[in-house]
Write a protein that holds these residues in place. Structure first.
Motif, PDB file in Angstrom:
ATOM      1  N   HIS A   1      -2.579  14.564  -5.823  1.00 32.73           N
ATOM      2  CA  HIS A   1      -2.029  13.205  -5.707  1.00 32.73           C
ATOM      3  C   HIS A   1      -0.702  13.198  -4.934  1.00 32.73           C
ATOM      4  CE1 HIS A   1      -5.035  12.116  -8.728  1.00 32.73           C
ATOM      5  NE2 HIS A   1      -4.575  13.106  -9.485  1.00 32.73           N
TER       6      HIS A   1
ATOM      7  N   ASP B   1      -0.431   4.584  -1.264  1.00 35.04           N
ATOM      8  CA  ASP B   1      -1.620   5.173  -0.635  1.00 35.04           C
ATOM      9  C   ASP B   1      -1.403   5.492   0.836  1.00 35.04           C
ATOM     10  OD1 ASP B   1      -3.435   4.757  -2.985  1.00 35.04           O
ATOM     11  OD2 ASP B   1      -2.938   2.663  -2.580  1.00 35.04           O
TER      12      ASP B   1
ATOM     13  N   THR C   1       0.100  12.131  -1.941  1.00 36.05           N
ATOM     14  CA  THR C   1       0.442  10.858  -1.288  1.00 36.05           C
ATOM     15  C   THR C   1       1.031   9.878  -2.288  1.00 36.05           C
ATOM     16  OG1 THR C   1      -1.320  11.171   0.347  1.00 36.05           O
ATOM     17  CG2 THR C   1      -0.469   8.928   0.057  1.00 36.05           C
ATOM     18  N   LEU C   2       0.430   9.782  -3.463  1.00 36.10           N
ATOM     19  CA  LEU C   2       0.938   8.882  -4.498  1.00 36.10           C
ATOM     20  C   LEU C   2       2.334   9.289  -4.945  1.00 36.10           C
ATOM     21  CD1 LEU C   2       0.547   6.640  -6.670  1.00 36.10           C
ATOM     22  CD2 LEU C   2      -0.427   8.411  -8.146  1.00 36.10           C
TER      23      LEU C   2
ATOM     24  N   ARG D   1      -1.912   3.730 -12.863  1.00 34.12           N
ATOM     25  CA  ARG D   1      -2.371   4.992 -12.279  1.00 34.12           C
ATOM     26  C   ARG D   1      -1.658   6.205 -12.870  1.00 34.12           C
ATOM     27  NH1 ARG D   1      -2.642   3.463  -5.866  1.00 34.12           N
ATOM     28  NH2 ARG D   1      -3.296   5.650  -5.698  1.00 34.12           N
TER      29      ARG D   1
ATOM     30  N   ARG E   1       0.828  -1.218   0.000  1.00 36.01           N
ATOM     31  CA  ARG E   1       0.000   0.000   0.000  1.00 36.01           C
ATOM     32  C   ARG E   1       0.859   1.264   0.000  1.00 36.01           C
ATOM     33  NH1 ARG E   1      -2.511  -2.820   4.361  1.00 36.01           N
ATOM     34  NH2 ARG E   1      -1.932  -1.162   5.807  1.00 36.01           N
TER      35      ARG E   1
END
Length: 763
Positions: free
Chosen positions: A732, A646, A734-735, A702, A643
């Motif tokens: 975005h 995210d 965090t990504l 993504r 993860r």
């Protein structure tokens, strides 16, 4: 006033009178003291108003002078007189009665100076160690008394003498001690002391040797030799009315080691200097190499209980909520320097005073266990685990309040960082992880609830709790205890049942000769990597030129996957459009090599004594039929790693930090499972590399949905490095931060893989 004038006059007369032989002078001063008790009816006047202190000081000076004038080890007539006439026994009785008032201080001071200034060994003499033992019992009876300073100096002097000659401690162990294989002379002495008999007393003052005894006739003859003044003095002493203070502390039921019990009482003194000196005395006693003393100390004193109970009470005095950063950064933690002034502290925070007190006492417990005899160290460490960690900390760590979990985990983390003794660290490890060493099963949650709870906290809904628990495990992994890594990881990799065994055939051999690994996936043919250009990969020559110089043996095929293939596998995981480090100077892969080399060397030093194998267990000998479970610790780390795109930036940094620390360990199964991309994974199994591959696959999908992905990624990297000022929030975020952490982590793994290969290939 009159008595002081008399004392001055006496000194003047002594200075003008012709000098007497030392023995006559010594006897004169002692008889002057005894005459005081025979002739004086007023026992209320303080001792300082009498000539007793002056006479005692003169007696000490004469004994020191006599020793200096004689050959080393030779007992002079004055010392013989002191021993023969039981002067120390008489002084003990006077001190116990504290008659005249203040006499106890004078007696303690006399004993201390006698033991400290006389070089010849006195404690082996029964007429010395018996009254010393009795006087020890008087110390620490009442706290905050006027004699505390004299008491602690006396006790520490005895401890220092025992440190010089450890065998002497046997004279201070009483006969209640159970489990001794045989009774030596020290046990006989202690037994007689308890019974109030003098059957083994040698009034000549000679030191008792094993096997020596005294006959009743000799005893009677010696008693007849005592001077008449002694009879008069004993009659006067019998008339003294001595009543113990009602505030006296109760002596614990295990009173076999009175020296320890007296010091333990004085550690509770409100005077910090006295308490610290008592702690120093205990430190000397626990380090004595005598097995009988170590067993007595651990089994027949309340040392273990006092250490842990005070630790528990100081922990309970802490605030329920504290900032983890304050707990981590607080300084001035040293058991001998536990002094803190709130007014003088510019960085004060709520709870700092009790926190320093708790950590200082824990530091003392740790140092005490570190210095102690092995028997005592194990007993104390187990007591701390059972009574403090199990009884006090475990409920705090397993509570449901997030604030309480965070505070207690931060304190556990600080304790792990601070502890230095092997015995205490081992018990802390058992407290956290349990003692299980067989492979984990998914139904093993209740085998050791705290272990499972802490591992679950690594994936807690609260990021703060997750980060703190991960940091705790990271520091735990760096401790020199083999059980830590074995319990968390190695026991699940022992049988290598994460691999799929394929017997080698001729076709595989041909493939290996052509530069491919049998059963391996060619990354260039993997659909995830079809868009990678050859320019992103390092050739053999480029790789070696960017790395430490290789030894001539590097060219030899030792059966391992070629290192440049492993390195390129990690470096090429992140696609070009998701890379940003090549746009910023000084962020290349080679920056990780030096750190990896230093850290790997440190880890090798930690693991040196664990006798790990140099090669993986042969697959033919492994039980590959059993189902593979990576264990809850790796499961949580792999889930977190999956993860990474995210999760918050700080969480990602901590997860990858723990995984890189695991990868550094020089065990072949850890290396294979975490750092070999070409391992043939069994069906349903995952490795660190396979987890990253899935993350990259998700990333490539993504990326297509984010406009201006590469410029945004570069901007975020520069902001993280402080090269760009903070500005508007980037979409975005965090990504993008996750991608940057992923790229750096892959470079770090590549560096670790190369350093480990280089080390194993160098003879």
């Amino acid at each position: 006033m009159f008595s002081k004038f008399t004392s001055i006059l006496q000194h003047a007369v002594e200075a003008l009178a012709p000098s007497l032989p030392l023995q006559e002078d010594f006897v004169y001063h002692w008889k002057a003291i005894t005459h005081y008790y025979i002739e004086t009816s007023d026992d209320k006047a303080p001792v300082t108003d009498t000539n007793i202190p002056s006479h005692l000081e003169q007696m000490l000076d004469i004994l020191v002078q006599e020793e200096n004038e004689r050959e080393s080890g030779e007992t002079g007539p004055c010392m013989e007189y002191l021993l023969h006439h039981k002067i120390l026994e008489t002084l003990y009785t006077l001190g116990k009665a504290d008659c005249p008032p203040g006499m106890k201080q004078q007696v303690l001071s006399f004993y201390t100076k006698l033991l400290g200034r006389i070089q010849q060994p006195l404690l082996p003499h029964i007429n010395v160690h018996r009254p010393v033992q009795k006087l020890i019992r008087l110390c620490g009876e009442v706290l905050a008394t006027p004699t505390e300073n004299e008491e602690i100096h006396f006790l520490c002097t005895v401890c220092a003498k025992l440190k010089q000659d450890p065998y002497l401690v046997n004279f201070f162990l009483e006969n209640k001690l159970k489990g001794l294989a045989s009774k030596g002379i020290a046990s006989l002495i202690a037994e007689d002391m308890l019974k109030g008999q003098d059957s083994v007393t040698t009034d000549t003052g000679q030191a008792l040797q094993p096997g020596e005894t005294s006959s009743g006739a000799d005893q009677a003859e010696r008693e007849n030799d005592l001077p008449e003044q002694a009879d008069d003095l004993s009659t006067s002493l019998d008339e003294l009315n001595f009543t113990p203070s009602p505030g006296a502390l109760a002596v614990p039921p295990h009173g076999d080691y009175n020296l320890v019990n007296s010091l333990l009482n004085l550690t509770k003194s409100p005077d910090g200097r006295v308490a610290v000196k008592a702690c120093e005395g205990l430190m000397l006693l626990v380090s004595l190499p005598e097995p009988a003393a170590a067993k007595c100390l651990s089994e027949n004193t309340c040392l273990c209980e006092l250490l842990t109970d005070r630790l528990a009470s100081l922990y309970k005095a802490l605030p329920q909520s504290m900032d983890p950063l304050d707990i981590e950064t607080v300084e001035g933690v040293n058991w001998g320097l536990d002094s803190y002034s709130h007014k003088e502290d510019a960085s004060a925070f709520p709870g700092k005073r009790p926190l320093i007190s708790f950590l200082s006492w824990f530091d003392y417990c740790d140092q005490l266990i570190k210095e102690a005899h092995k028997t005592t160290a194990i007993a104390m460490a187990r007591s701390v685990r059972k009574r403090f960690f199990g009884g006090v900390m475990e409920p705090q760590l397993m509570q449901t309040s997030e604030i309480g979990i965070l505070t207690s985990t931060a304190l556990l983390h600080r304790i792990i960082r601070q502890v230095t003794s092997d015995a205490l660290m081992h018990e802390i490890v058992y407290f956290i992880l349990g003692e299980q060493r067989e492979p984990e099963k998914q139904a093993d949650i209740n085998r050791h609830p705290l272990r499972h709870c802490l591992i679950e906290h690594c994936d807690h809904i609260s990021d703060e709790i997750s980060i703190m628990t991960l940091r705790m495990f990271e520091h735990l992994l760096q401790k020199p205890d083999e059980h830590i890594l074995y319990n968390l990881v190695l026991r699940n990799l022992e049988e290598r049942n994460y691999t799929e065994y394929k017997p080698p055939c001729q076709e595989d051999k041909d493939v290996v000769e052509n530069g491919q690994i049998a059963g391996a996936v060619d990354l260039e043919e993997d659909p995830l990597f079809t868009d990678l250009s050859p320019n992103t990969m390092l050739s053999n020559q480029e790789w070696l030129s960017a790395s430490p110089s290789a030894s001539p043996d590097h060219s030899k095929n030792d059966g391992k996957t070629e290192v440049h293939k492993i390195v390129n596998s990690f470096l090429c995981l992140v696609p070009d459009e998701a890379k940003s480090s090549y746009h910023v100077e000084g962020t290349g892969y080679d920056t990780y090599l030096r750190d990896a080399h230093r850290q790997f060397r440190d880890y090798c030093a930690i693991c040196l004594r664990w006798e790990w194998p140099g090669f993986p267990k042969p697959l033919e000998k492994c039980n590959l039929e059993s189902a593979f479970f990576e264990g809850y610790f790796l499961k949580v780390l792999f889930d977190r790693m999956g993860r990474i795109l995210d999760q918050p930036y700080d969480v990602n940094l901590q997860v990858t930090s723990v995984l890189s620390k695991l990868s550094l360990f020089p065990h072949p199964h850890i290396h294979e499972y975490l750092l070999d991309p070409y391992v043939n994974l069994a069906s349903g199994c995952r490795s660190l590399f396979s987890v990253i591959v899935r993350v990259v696959g998700d990333l490539m999908v993504r990326i297509q949905r984010i406009p201006d992905f590469t410029p945004k990624l570069l901007l975020v990297r520069k902001r993280l490095l402080g090269l760009e000022p903070e500005g508007p929030i980037v979409d975005h975020m965090t990504l993008l931060e996750g991608v940057i952490v992923l790229e750096e982590f892959c470079k770090e793994l590549a560096a670790i893989a190369f350093v480990k290969y280089h080390a194993s290939s160098t003879p």
